[in-house]
Design a protein around this motif. Structure first.
Motif, PDB file in Angstrom:
ATOM      1  N   VAL A 109      27.000  52.925  33.640  1.00 54.47           N
ATOM      2  CA  VAL A 109      27.696  52.365  34.799  1.00 54.47           C
ATOM      3  C   VAL A 109      29.036  53.073  34.959  1.00 54.47           C
ATOM      4  O   VAL A 109      29.485  53.801  34.072  1.00 54.47           O
ATOM      5  N   SER A 110      29.685  52.846  36.082  1.00 60.36           N
ATOM      6  CA  SER A 110      30.965  53.494  36.367  1.00 60.36           C
ATOM      7  C   SER A 110      32.081  52.871  35.537  1.00 60.36           C
ATOM      8  O   SER A 110      31.970  51.721  35.083  1.00 60.36           O
ATOM      9  N   PRO A 111      33.189  53.584  35.357  1.00 58.07           N
ATOM     10  CA  PRO A 111      34.332  53.002  34.645  1.00 58.07           C
ATOM     11  C   PRO A 111      34.849  51.724  35.313  1.00 58.07           C
ATOM     12  O   PRO A 111      35.296  50.804  34.618  1.00 58.07           O
ATOM     13  N   TYR A 112      34.770  51.651  36.636  1.00 58.42           N
ATOM     14  CA  TYR A 112      35.251  50.451  37.322  1.00 58.42           C
ATOM     15  C   TYR A 112      34.389  49.239  36.963  1.00 58.42           C
ATOM     16  O   TYR A 112      34.912  48.153  36.685  1.00 58.42           O
ATOM     17  N   ILE A 113      33.077  49.429  36.955  1.00 58.41           N
ATOM     18  CA  ILE A 113      32.179  48.330  36.580  1.00 58.41           C
ATOM     19  C   ILE A 113      32.421  47.927  35.131  1.00 58.41           C
ATOM     20  O   ILE A 113      32.428  46.733  34.791  1.00 58.41           O
ATOM     21  N   ALA A 114      32.623  48.906  34.260  1.00 62.68           N
ATOM     22  CA  ALA A 114      32.902  48.590  32.855  1.00 62.68           C
ATOM     23  C   ALA A 114      34.175  47.752  32.736  1.00 62.68           C
ATOM     24  O   ALA A 114      34.235  46.790  31.957  1.00 62.68           O
ATOM     25  N   LEU A 115      35.198  48.099  33.522  1.00 61.67           N
ATOM     26  CA  LEU A 115      36.430  47.313  33.515  1.00 61.67           C
ATOM     27  C   LEU A 115      36.196  45.902  34.050  1.00 61.67           C
ATOM     28  O   LEU A 115      36.768  44.930  33.540  1.00 61.67           O
ATOM     29  N   LYS A 116      35.356  45.774  35.073  1.00 66.70           N
ATOM     30  CA  LYS A 116      35.055  44.443  35.614  1.00 66.70           C
ATOM     31  C   LYS A 116      34.480  43.533  34.524  1.00 66.70           C
ATOM     32  O   LYS A 116      34.741  42.329  34.495  1.00 66.70           O
ATOM     33  N   SER A 117      33.705  44.136  33.617  1.00 71.53           N
ATOM     34  CA  SER A 117      33.008  43.336  32.604  1.00 71.53           C
ATOM     35  C   SER A 117      33.944  42.728  31.568  1.00 71.53           C
ATOM     36  O   SER A 117      33.552  41.807  30.847  1.00 71.53           O
ATOM     37  N   ILE A 118      35.181  43.226  31.469  1.00 77.79           N
ATOM     38  CA  ILE A 118      36.135  42.643  30.513  1.00 77.79           C
ATOM     39  C   ILE A 118      37.382  42.104  31.219  1.00 77.79           C
ATOM     40  O   ILE A 118      38.367  41.772  30.568  1.00 77.79           O
ATOM     41  N   THR A 119      37.311  42.001  32.552  1.00 80.81           N
ATOM     42  CA  THR A 119      38.423  41.406  33.307  1.00 80.81           C
ATOM     43  C   THR A 119      37.875  40.342  34.261  1.00 80.81           C
ATOM     44  O   THR A 119      37.687  39.197  33.883  1.00 80.81           O
ATOM     45  N   ASP A 120      37.583  40.741  35.483  1.00 81.98           N
ATOM     46  CA  ASP A 120      37.148  39.815  36.529  1.00 81.98           C
ATOM     47  C   ASP A 120      35.899  39.034  36.138  1.00 81.98           C
ATOM     48  O   ASP A 120      35.862  37.795  36.194  1.00 81.98           O
ATOM     49  N   TRP A 121      34.839  39.743  35.748  1.00 81.50           N
ATOM     50  CA  TRP A 121      33.588  39.062  35.425  1.00 81.50           C
ATOM     51  C   TRP A 121      33.711  38.236  34.149  1.00 81.50           C
ATOM     52  O   TRP A 121      33.082  37.183  34.026  1.00 81.50           O
ATOM     53  N   ALA A 122      34.517  38.704  33.205  1.00 81.92           N
ATOM     54  CA  ALA A 122      34.722  37.920  31.980  1.00 81.92           C
ATOM     55  C   ALA A 122      35.439  36.608  32.287  1.00 81.92           C
ATOM     56  O   ALA A 122      35.165  35.575  31.667  1.00 81.92           O
ATOM     57  N   SER A 123      36.355  36.629  33.258  1.00 79.11           N
ATOM     58  CA  SER A 123      37.023  35.376  33.638  1.00 79.11           C
ATOM     59  C   SER A 123      36.019  34.403  34.246  1.00 79.11           C
ATOM     60  O   SER A 123      36.112  33.192  34.051  1.00 79.11           O
ATOM     61  N   ARG A 124      35.036  34.927  34.989  1.00 76.41           N
ATOM     62  CA  ARG A 124      33.992  34.063  35.555  1.00 76.41           C
ATOM     63  C   ARG A 124      33.165  33.417  34.446  1.00 76.41           C
ATOM     64  O   ARG A 124      32.772  32.252  34.545  1.00 76.41           O
ATOM     65  N   GLN A 125      32.875  34.186  33.417  1.00 72.90           N
ATOM     66  CA  GLN A 125      32.089  33.633  32.317  1.00 72.90           C
ATOM     67  C   GLN A 125      32.756  32.384  31.745  1.00 72.90           C
ATOM     68  O   GLN A 125      32.092  31.424  31.356  1.00 72.90           O
ATOM     69  N   TYR A 126      34.089  32.395  31.712  1.00 76.84           N
ATOM     70  CA  TYR A 126      34.851  31.275  31.158  1.00 76.84           C
ATOM     71  C   TYR A 126      35.193  30.204  32.194  1.00 76.84           C
ATOM     72  O   TYR A 126      35.935  29.280  31.883  1.00 76.84           O
ATOM     73  N   PHE A 127      34.733  30.343  33.446  1.00 77.58           N
ATOM     74  CA  PHE A 127      35.133  29.450  34.534  1.00 77.58           C
ATOM     75  C   PHE A 127      36.641  29.552  34.789  1.00 77.58           C
ATOM     76  O   PHE A 127      37.276  28.590  35.206  1.00 77.58           O
ATOM     77  N   GLU A 128      37.220  30.715  34.556  1.00 78.30           N
ATOM     78  CA  GLU A 128      38.667  30.881  34.689  1.00 78.30           C
ATOM     79  C   GLU A 128      39.032  31.896  35.771  1.00 78.30           C
ATOM     80  O   GLU A 128      40.132  32.453  35.769  1.00 78.30           O
ATOM     81  N   GLU A 129      38.124  32.117  36.723  1.00 77.30           N
ATOM     82  CA  GLU A 129      38.366  33.133  37.740  1.00 77.30           C
ATOM     83  C   GLU A 129      39.519  32.792  38.686  1.00 77.30           C
ATOM     84  O   GLU A 129      40.052  33.676  39.363  1.00 77.30           O
TER      85      GLU A 129
END
Length: 581
Positions: free
Chosen positions: A513-533
């Protein structure tokens, strides 16, 4: 006189009311006074991570631990006064603070304080003689710790990377000591090896049966333990060792883990599969105001069901700590050949039949269903350790049944690792709202091993199938599973993007995947996993000022060099909690 004075209070009162009304109307007609910025960051690559494509801002202003402005530098300067701290990034990169989608913070501290038995590049244990030398060195430097705990403890050996391509045995470890019990924990954290003194204290003999969900490996006679313990055979005696630590030691270990996470840019960390004791340690540290980052705990539901019924979960942090959900473990590790697969391993462990496929950590499906039902009934988020595809089937089926009984809801059940998840399983996961949290670091650390030893080429090329998830419109997270690997945010990014093995081979180019998608996985999307978006994950107005500064922009360097990027500073709610300086 009195009659002359009486009207004045009434007149004065009416005048005051009229004046206040005029003042109020004037105030409402004017724009609200802009808050003063405590700090303004500018002059670098400010990547907000908001949206499906990269967006950069010229400046970010923060106040009271939150972001109050994102956009042009001119707009940010409108919030400046003589007290505002101006931070010139000087070409560096500012990102949202990294969010740990899965790890074990306390055990990471434990690893940090134990003998480092990791193989290169993270350690020096490349063969058994070197490993034994490292244990002896740690023993000589830590007499107080050994005297207090009563054990010599090492962490991180990996049989796949040792020159001998085998686990150290009790006979090997006896060369370090026959009088002090020794336990060395495999890098996967799913196996360990003990010397004979430790086996004696654990009560493990030739007459000991294999426990449910575990294996005691034996010598050629098929009876005598060789010192290597798998899964529950290792966990039970290890829990007794950990229980011997006093509160002061437990707190030091916890804080060492949290500090280590901060060094890698994490502002939110996870305590996965927490025990009651460790959860209470985090509670105490939070009450004393000693936590610098957010810690989200997921107690082991199988072991701590009663505790969870008493404690429950919390949606918000108190002094940087909350119980966020529960953890289940359905199988072991693929590199240790204990993950539960639907097809046999390429090369099975010694003494196992040719059709060996690993085994479930919870052997009875009814027991698993009962645990998932308990979580759904209490609306507890479930994080389920699931490496093998047979384990994935078990989780998917259990979630489907629980959903029929308790309703769908926004539960965000997380399949932790999802390493060998199949295409048909991803389809069902999407339907059920199960979030995959992939472990792409395996492509580097064990990619060659999976291709040649455990899974074979076809299955190895698909471990952590990130592109397969994206093509289905699924968002996912990535993790390091520390202490299985170092809590390195940069290695998460590097491996998710490149998927290169230790030998330099590309493992599953079509899953990159692209570097941007990789970053999403430990920032934006990770916050969603925790219900903290709503409070984390992107640099957006109103969210916490959880930030990280890197020396380079992952989107602007050669992807093959992402691993060379350095974390320079970690900022939690506007306060620097780690700095290279």
């Amino acid at each position: 006189m009195l009659r002359d004075i009486k009207p004045y209070p009434l007149v004065l009162k009416n005048c005051l009311i009229a004046g206040m009304t005029i003042f109020s109307s004037l105030a409402l007609s004017q724009p609200a006074t802009a808050p003063r910025a405590e700090a303004i960051y500018f002059g670098g690559n400010i990547l907000t991570m908001a949206g499906d494509t990269p967006r950069y801002a010229e400046a970010v202003a923060i106040r009271n631990g939150k972001i109050i402005n994102v956009g042009s530098k001119a707009a940010a300067l409108q919030l400046r006064d003589e007290r505002t701290r101006m931070v010139d990034l000087a070409g560096k990169t500012l990102l949202p603070g990294f969010i740990d989608a899965h790890g074990h913070t306390w055990m990471t501290g434990f690893q940090k304080l134990s003998a480092n038995l990791l193989p290169p590049p993270d350690g020096q244990a490349s063969d058994i003689p070197t490993l034994l030398s490292l244990l002896k060195e740690w023993q000589s430097k830590n007499p107080v710790a050994i005297d207090k705990v009563g054990w010599i403890i090492g962490f991180g050996y990996d049989d796949s990377q040792l020159a001998e391509k085998r686990h150290p045995t009790a006979a090997d470890l006896d060369q370090v000591s026959t009088e002090i019990p020794i336990v060395i924990i495999h890098q996967s954290s799913h196996l360990a090896s003990m010397n004979h003194k430790a086996l004696e204290l654990a009560g493990i003999t030739a007459a000991s049966p294999n426990p449910a969900g575990g294996v005691i490996r034996r010598l050629a006679d098929g009876r005598t333990p060789d010192g290597v313990l798998e899964e529950m055979a290792f966990f039970a005696p290890m829990f007794k060792v950990l229980a011997s630590f006093d509160q002061n030691a437990s707190e030091k270990i916890a804080l060492a883990g949290a500090d280590y996470y901060a060094q890698f840019g994490f502002t939110t960390a996870q305590e996965g599969r927490a025990s009651k004791q460790i959860t209470q340690t985090w509670h105490k540290l939070a009450d004393e105001g000693k936590l610098k980052i957010d810690i989200a705990a997921y107690p082991d539901l199988q072991a701590e069901s009663t505790f969870m019924s008493e404690a429950g979960t919390k949606k918000t942090y108190r002094n940087h700590f909350r119980i966020a959900g529960v953890k289940l473990s359905l199988d072991g590790s693929p590199q240790g050949k204990t993950a539960w697969l639907s097809e046999p391993y390429v090369h099975v462990p010694p003494g196992q039949p040719a059709d060996y496929r690993g085994y479930p950590a919870i052997p009875k499906s009814d027991d698993l269903q009962s645990l998932v039902n308990q979580a759904f009934n209490n609306n507890w988020q479930v994080l389920a350790h699931t490496n093998g595809d047979a384990a994935a089937d078990a989780l998917i089926n259990a979630v489907a049944k629980a959903e029929k009984r308790y309703g769908k809801g926004d539960r965000r059940t997380v399949m932790i690792h999802a390493q060998t998840v199949r295409e048909d399983q991803l389809d069902r996961m999407k339907q059920l709202g199960i979030v995959p949290s992939f472990f792409s670091m395996h492509t580097y650390y064990w990619g060659d091993w999976h291709r040649d030893e455990t899974l074979g080429k076809d299955r190895a090329l698909r471990i952590s199938p990130t592109q397969s998830a994206l093509k289905r419109g699924m968002w996912f997270t990535e993790h390091h599973d520390a202490p299985v690997a170092l809590p390195s945010s940069i290695m998460i990014l590097h491996t998710t993007v490149n998927r290169t093995t230790r030998s330099g081979a590309v493992l599953g180019e079509d899953q990159r995947v692209s570097p941007y998608i990789a970053l999403k996985s430990i920032t934006d999307w990770a916050s969603r996993q925790y219900f903290e978006e709503k409070s984390k994950g992107t640099i957006s107005v109103g969210k916490l000022a959880d930030l990280v500064i890197l020396d380079k922009d992952p989107l602007k360097v050669d992807p093959a060099t992402i691993r060379d990027i350095k974390v320079l500073e970690t900022i939690k709610e506007g306060k620097t909690i780690f700095s290279q300086n």
